[in-house]
Write an enzyme that holds these catalytic residues in place. Structure first.
Site, PDB file in Angstrom:
ATOM      1  CE  LYS A  32       0.877  70.305 -16.399  1.00 50.87           C
ATOM      2  NZ  LYS A  32       1.677  70.053 -15.278  1.00 50.87           N
ATOM      3  CG  ASP A  59       1.196  72.977 -12.840  1.00 49.19           C
ATOM      4  OD1 ASP A  59       0.780  73.439 -11.830  1.00 49.19           O
ATOM      5  OD2 ASP A  59       1.052  71.432 -13.194  1.00 49.19           O
ATOM      6  CE  LYS A  61      -0.845  71.431  -9.230  1.00 50.85           C
ATOM      7  NZ  LYS A  61       0.130  70.971 -10.250  1.00 50.85           N
ATOM      8  CG  HIS A  63      -0.617  76.919  -0.541  1.00 48.68           C
ATOM      9  ND1 HIS A  63      -1.235  75.837  -0.089  1.00 48.68           N
ATOM     10  CD2 HIS A  63      -1.202  77.674   0.551  1.00 48.68           C
ATOM     11  CE1 HIS A  63      -2.121  75.995   1.005  1.00 48.68           C
ATOM     12  NE2 HIS A  63      -2.068  77.156   1.265  1.00 48.68           N
ATOM     13  CG  ASP A  64       4.839  81.102   1.533  1.00 48.07           C
ATOM     14  OD1 ASP A  64       4.588  81.515   2.716  1.00 48.07           O
ATOM     15  OD2 ASP A  64       5.907  80.632   1.260  1.00 48.07           O
ATOM     16  CB  ILE A  65       2.393  84.862   4.255  1.00 49.59           C
ATOM     17  CG1 ILE A  65       3.573  85.190   3.518  1.00 49.59           C
ATOM     18  CG2 ILE A  65       2.502  83.760   5.353  1.00 49.59           C
ATOM     19  CD1 ILE A  65       4.354  85.854   4.787  1.00 49.59           C
ATOM     20  CG  ASN A  67       4.803  90.700   1.533  1.00 47.84           C
ATOM     21  OD1 ASN A  67       4.800  91.601   0.714  1.00 47.84           O
ATOM     22  ND2 ASN A  67       6.072  90.267   2.168  1.00 47.84           N
ATOM     23  CB  THR A 119      -7.334  64.782  -9.402  1.00 42.22           C
ATOM     24  OG1 THR A 119      -6.220  65.120 -10.298  1.00 42.22           O
ATOM     25  CG2 THR A 119      -8.469  65.970 -10.114  1.00 42.22           C
ATOM     26  CD  GLN A 190      -4.412  61.789 -14.407  1.00 43.12           C
ATOM     27  OE1 GLN A 190      -5.106  61.781 -13.474  1.00 43.12           O
ATOM     28  NE2 GLN A 190      -3.483  62.666 -14.963  1.00 43.12           N
ATOM     29  N   GLY A 210      -0.396  64.793 -21.066  1.00 43.79           N
ATOM     30  CA  GLY A 210       0.970  64.678 -20.943  1.00 43.79           C
ATOM     31  C   GLY A 210       1.222  63.392 -21.522  1.00 43.79           C
ATOM     32  NE  ARG A 211       1.244  60.037 -17.488  1.00 41.72           N
ATOM     33  CZ  ARG A 211       1.112  59.430 -16.436  1.00 41.72           C
ATOM     34  NH1 ARG A 211       1.727  58.617 -15.967  1.00 41.72           N
ATOM     35  NH2 ARG A 211       0.007  59.880 -15.852  1.00 41.72           N
TER      36      ARG A 211
HETATM   37  O1  C5P Z   1       0.371  62.252 -18.432  1.00 40.57           O
HETATM   38  P1  C5P Z   1      -0.716  62.796 -18.127  1.00 40.57           P
HETATM   39  O2  C5P Z   1      -1.567  63.276 -19.042  1.00 40.57           O
HETATM   40  O3  C5P Z   1      -1.344  62.219 -16.796  1.00 40.57           O
HETATM   41  O4  C5P Z   1      -0.199  64.115 -17.222  1.00 40.57           O
HETATM   42  C1  C5P Z   1      -1.448  65.171 -16.764  1.00 40.57           C
HETATM   43  C2  C5P Z   1      -0.663  66.400 -16.454  1.00 40.57           C
HETATM   44  O5  C5P Z   1      -1.761  67.286 -15.570  1.00 40.57           O
HETATM   45  C3  C5P Z   1       0.560  66.240 -15.413  1.00 40.57           C
HETATM   46  O6  C5P Z   1       1.535  67.298 -15.596  1.00 40.57           O
HETATM   47  C4  C5P Z   1       0.095  66.166 -13.998  1.00 40.57           C
HETATM   48  O7  C5P Z   1       0.953  66.507 -13.056  1.00 40.57           O
HETATM   49  C5  C5P Z   1      -0.913  67.424 -14.103  1.00 40.57           C
HETATM   50  N1  C5P Z   1      -2.136  67.336 -13.353  1.00 40.57           N
HETATM   51  C6  C5P Z   1      -2.864  66.265 -13.024  1.00 40.57           C
HETATM   52  N2  C5P Z   1      -4.016  66.534 -12.167  1.00 40.57           N
HETATM   53  C7  C5P Z   1      -4.152  67.714 -11.489  1.00 40.57           C
HETATM   54  C8  C5P Z   1      -3.256  68.592 -11.733  1.00 40.57           C
HETATM   55  C9  C5P Z   1      -2.260  68.525 -12.627  1.00 40.57           C
HETATM   56  O8  C5P Z   1      -2.895  65.144 -13.753  1.00 40.57           O
HETATM   57  N3  C5P Z   1      -5.264  67.718 -10.688  1.00 40.57           N
END
Ligand code: C5P
Length: 232
Positions: A32, A59, A61, A63-65, A67, A119, A190, A210-211
């Site tokens: 991603k 990724d 995301k 978000h606009d009009i 067109n 989230t 998280q 991610g991490r």
């Molecule tokens: O490091 P970690 O596992 O928390 O990374 C989660 C990834 O998912 C990050 O790139 C974060 O921006 C993305 N993400 C998220 N929650 C969302 C949408 C995207 O954690 N609702």
């Protein structure tokens, strides 16, 4: 639909990203690319990672009009990514325009998924600041249904919401779920997290991790553990 683990490459430069990807000598993980890396490096980072043989979830995301989103999606479609996304809050018209823009002349297109509610947005803030008077779960389900009506392939949501989205939109409507942690790992910032095994049980199609992988002492071993738990 193949279940897969998507690694969130939340790095700020191409150099750091390639240093990370170079560790994977046997497999080519689905990655991603988010706003930070894309805005730092531009479209070339997408092309270079693609050239190395990885699938890419871009990724951004949108978000606009309608067109503007349609024309922007047409540009992203040429980058040959495998998955991209937008905010369902842009309305069904905007999502339909996005599908049109993303669809290539030969009728193919990357997977397109919608963010319902971030989230990071609590029910309280959604109601008090955004003046949405429904519960957060009803809002997520309604936005997911809107995305389905517009012809999208699925939504990004918490693994804990994947079940209710599947119930409302059908099992073939994809759920792509971040917020995944190993049972013995650090949770970090998280809040609502599940393990890869639990995400599989709930019905996620893709987990975004991610991490737990990028910050692991041995990222390749952590990736393999994720795949083992989630894909089996
Ligand atoms: O490091 P970690 O596992 O928390 O990374 C989660 C990834 O998912 C990050 O790139 C974060 O921006 C993305 N993400 C998220 N929650 C969302 C949408 C995207 O954690 N609702």
């Amino acid at each position: 639909m193949g279940k897969d683990v998507i690694i969130a490459c939340d790095f700020s430069s191409a150099e750091a990203t390639f240093a990370f990807l170079d560790k994977f000598t046997e497999e080519k993980p689905f990655v991603k690319i988010g706003m930070e890396l894309y805005y730092a490096e531009g479209p070339s980072i997408v092309k270079e990672i693609k050239k190395r043989g990885h699938k890419i979830f871009l990724d951004l995301k949108l978000h606009d009009i309608p067109n503007t989103v349609k024309k922007s999606m047409a540009v992203l479609s040429k980058l040959d990514v495998d998955m991209t996304n937008l905010h369902a809050a842009g309305t069904i018209d905007m999502m339909k325009a996005a599908v049109e823009g993303l669809t290539r002349e030969d009728g193919t297109r990357p997977l397109l998924i919608a963010v319902t509610q971030l989230t990071s947005t609590s029910e309280e803030r959604m109601q008090n600041e955004l003046l949405i008077n429904s519960s957060i779960n009803d809002t997520i389900v309604k936005y997911a249904k809107n995305a389905k009506e517009a012809g999208l392939d699925g939504v990004v949501c918490s693994p804990l919401e994947a079940g209710m989205v599947k119930d409302a939109c059908g099992s073939s409507f994809m759920t792509v779920t971040p917020g995944v942690r190993f049972a013995d790992g650090e949770v970090g910032d998280q809040v609502r997290v599940t393990t890869p095994a639990k995400a599989k049980e709930i019905g996620s199609d893709y987990i975004v991790v991610g991490r737990p992988i990028t910050a692991a002492e041995d990222p390749v071993a952590a990736y393999r553990r994720c795949v083992e738990e989630f894909v089996g």
